[in-house]
Design a protein around this motif. Structure first.
Motif, short mmCIF file in Angstrom:
data_model
loop_
_atom_site.label_atom_id
_atom_site.label_comp_id
_atom_site.label_asym_id
_atom_site.label_seq_id
_atom_site.Cartn_x
_atom_site.Cartn_y
_atom_site.Cartn_z
N THR A 205 0.68 -1.21 0.02
CA THR A 205 0.03 0.05 -0.05
C THR A 205 1.03 1.25 -0.08
O THR A 205 0.50 2.09 -0.71
N SER A 206 2.10 1.23 0.85
CA SER A 206 2.89 2.34 0.70
C SER A 206 3.36 2.41 -0.45
O SER A 206 3.58 3.75 -1.01
N GLN A 207 3.97 1.56 -1.27
CA GLN A 207 4.48 1.70 -2.43
C GLN A 207 3.59 2.23 -3.68
O GLN A 207 3.77 3.11 -4.33
N LEU A 208 2.30 1.72 -3.40
CA LEU A 208 1.50 2.31 -4.44
C LEU A 208 1.06 3.87 -4.02
O LEU A 208 0.92 4.93 -4.94
N ARG A 209 1.22 4.11 -2.96
CA ARG A 209 0.88 5.67 -2.25
C ARG A 209 1.92 6.55 -2.97
O ARG A 209 1.67 7.49 -3.69
N GLN A 210 3.01 5.93 -2.82
CA GLN A 210 4.37 6.65 -3.54
C GLN A 210 4.14 6.85 -5.12
O GLN A 210 4.29 7.89 -5.48
N VAL B 248 -2.80 11.74 -1.45
CA VAL B 248 -2.82 10.72 -1.13
C VAL B 248 -2.72 10.34 0.11
O VAL B 248 -1.58 10.60 0.68
N ARG B 249 -3.61 9.71 0.98
CA ARG B 249 -3.53 9.60 2.49
C ARG B 249 -3.94 8.31 2.82
O ARG B 249 -4.44 7.45 1.95
N LEU B 250 -3.54 7.55 3.99
CA LEU B 250 -3.53 6.25 4.38
C LEU B 250 -5.18 6.30 4.70
O LEU B 250 -5.54 7.27 5.31
N GLY B 251 -5.81 5.44 4.33
CA GLY B 251 -7.27 5.33 4.68
C GLY B 251 -7.35 4.95 6.15
O GLY B 251 -6.81 4.31 6.68
N ALA C 7 -5.53 0.57 2.54
CA ALA C 7 -6.75 1.54 2.31
C ALA C 7 -6.06 2.94 1.93
O ALA C 7 -5.16 3.11 2.67
N LEU C 8 -6.33 3.56 0.78
CA LEU C 8 -5.77 4.74 0.63
C LEU C 8 -6.97 5.75 0.18
O LEU C 8 -8.06 5.29 -0.32
N ALA C 9 -6.80 7.00 0.47
CA ALA C 9 -7.94 8.07 0.39
C ALA C 9 -6.99 8.86 -0.77
O ALA C 9 -6.25 9.44 -0.36
N VAL C 10 -7.68 9.03 -2.02
CA VAL C 10 -6.83 9.93 -3.10
C VAL C 10 -7.97 10.81 -3.52
O VAL C 10 -9.16 10.74 -3.81
N PRO D 92 -5.66 8.07 -16.20
CA PRO D 92 -4.22 7.78 -15.93
C PRO D 92 -3.88 7.23 -14.73
O PRO D 92 -3.09 6.40 -14.32
N THR D 93 -4.57 7.61 -13.44
CA THR D 93 -4.22 7.07 -12.34
C THR D 93 -4.98 5.72 -12.06
O THR D 93 -4.30 4.71 -11.52
N LEU D 94 -6.00 5.44 -12.87
CA LEU D 94 -6.45 3.96 -12.97
C LEU D 94 -5.62 3.25 -13.71
O LEU D 94 -5.17 1.83 -13.25
N ARG D 95 -4.91 3.71 -14.65
CA ARG D 95 -4.20 2.78 -15.56
C ARG D 95 -2.79 2.66 -14.79
O ARG D 95 -2.22 1.54 -14.85
N LEU D 96 -2.32 3.74 -14.09
CA LEU D 96 -1.21 3.57 -13.14
C LEU D 96 -1.46 2.30 -12.33
O LEU D 96 -0.37 1.54 -11.98
N ILE D 97 -2.59 2.17 -11.51
CA ILE D 97 -2.91 1.32 -10.55
C ILE D 97 -2.83 -0.06 -11.15
O ILE D 97 -2.31 -0.89 -10.87
N GLU D 98 -3.26 -0.17 -12.48
CA GLU D 98 -3.41 -1.39 -13.08
C GLU D 98 -2.03 -1.95 -13.57
O GLU D 98 -1.72 -3.16 -13.59
N ILE D 99 -1.04 -1.07 -13.86
CA ILE D 99 0.08 -1.33 -14.21
C ILE D 99 1.04 -1.83 -12.98
O ILE D 99 1.74 -2.79 -13.19
N TRP D 100 0.80 -1.12 -11.94
CA TRP D 100 1.43 -1.06 -10.78
C TRP D 100 0.96 -2.72 -10.18
O TRP D 100 1.89 -3.30 -9.62
N MET D 101 -0.11 -3.18 -10.40
CA MET D 101 -0.61 -4.48 -9.95
C MET D 101 0.34 -5.43 -10.45
O MET D 101 0.38 -6.80 -9.84
N GLN D 102 0.62 -5.34 -11.84
CA GLN D 102 1.66 -6.52 -12.56
C GLN D 102 2.82 -6.91 -11.81
O GLN D 102 3.51 -6.08 -11.24
N ASN D 103 2.93 -8.25 -11.58
CA ASN D 103 3.99 -8.74 -10.96
C ASN D 103 4.32 -8.45 -9.36
O ASN D 103 5.19 -8.24 -8.81
#
Length: 150
Positions: free
Chosen positions: A20-25, A35-38, A58-61, A70-81
């Motif tokens: 979650t911290s990685q995604l937040r960064q 972007v805050r911790l939920g 959980a994150l609040a964006v 672009p944010t959703l696309r970043l999340i999608e790519i981030w999830m890979q691997n």
């Protein structure tokens, strides 16, 4: 926007917190407002320090609608691997669960979701505003007596 990261079955709380911290960064590197911790929404257990519990995963964006795709696309790519099963996106009760769907399915879901969120945002802004004579949007509300005579 609220995000909830769900790890694979073998992911423990510490690893989920790290993910979650990685995604937040990564999100903070984008053009988002914040972007805050939920928060869990539950009070702290008896005997704990007062305050709200931070929900692991959980994150609040805060972001503008223009950077939603672009944010959703970043999340999608981030999830890979990564050992992430899903990332659930919730915007005003509209929920999208990003997971391991085919690229075509994922793209179709993203398109439909972004369109639904944008149309809701446009409807809300249209309900509370009207076009001014100059073509700019002006807020609807009571007019002060002095302002009406000018």
């Amino acid at each position: 926007m609220r995000l909830v990261v769900s790890g694979d079955a073998d992911v423990d709380q510490a690893e989920l917190d790290s993910l979650t911290s990685q995604l937040r960064q990564r999100l903070l590197e984008m053009d988002v407002d914040d972007v805050r911790l939920g928060r869990s929404g539950h009070p702290a257990p008896e005997g704990a320090k007062p305050g709200e519990l931070i929900a692991v995963g959980a994150l609040a964006v805060s972001l503008a609608t223009a950077v939603l795709r672009p944010t959703l696309r970043l999340i999608e790519i981030w999830m890979q691997n990564r050992p992430v099963r899903t990332v659930t996106v919730d915007i005003d009760g509209r929920v999208l669960e990003l997971g391991h769907a085919s690229k075509e399915q994922q793209q179709q879901m993203l398109d439909l979701y972004v369109e639904a969120v944008r149309s809701t945002a446009e409807t809300r802004s249209g309900e509370s505003r009207v076009e001014s004579p100059a073509g700019r949007r002006a807020p609807v509300g009571p007019v002060a007596p002095d302002a009406a005579q000018e």
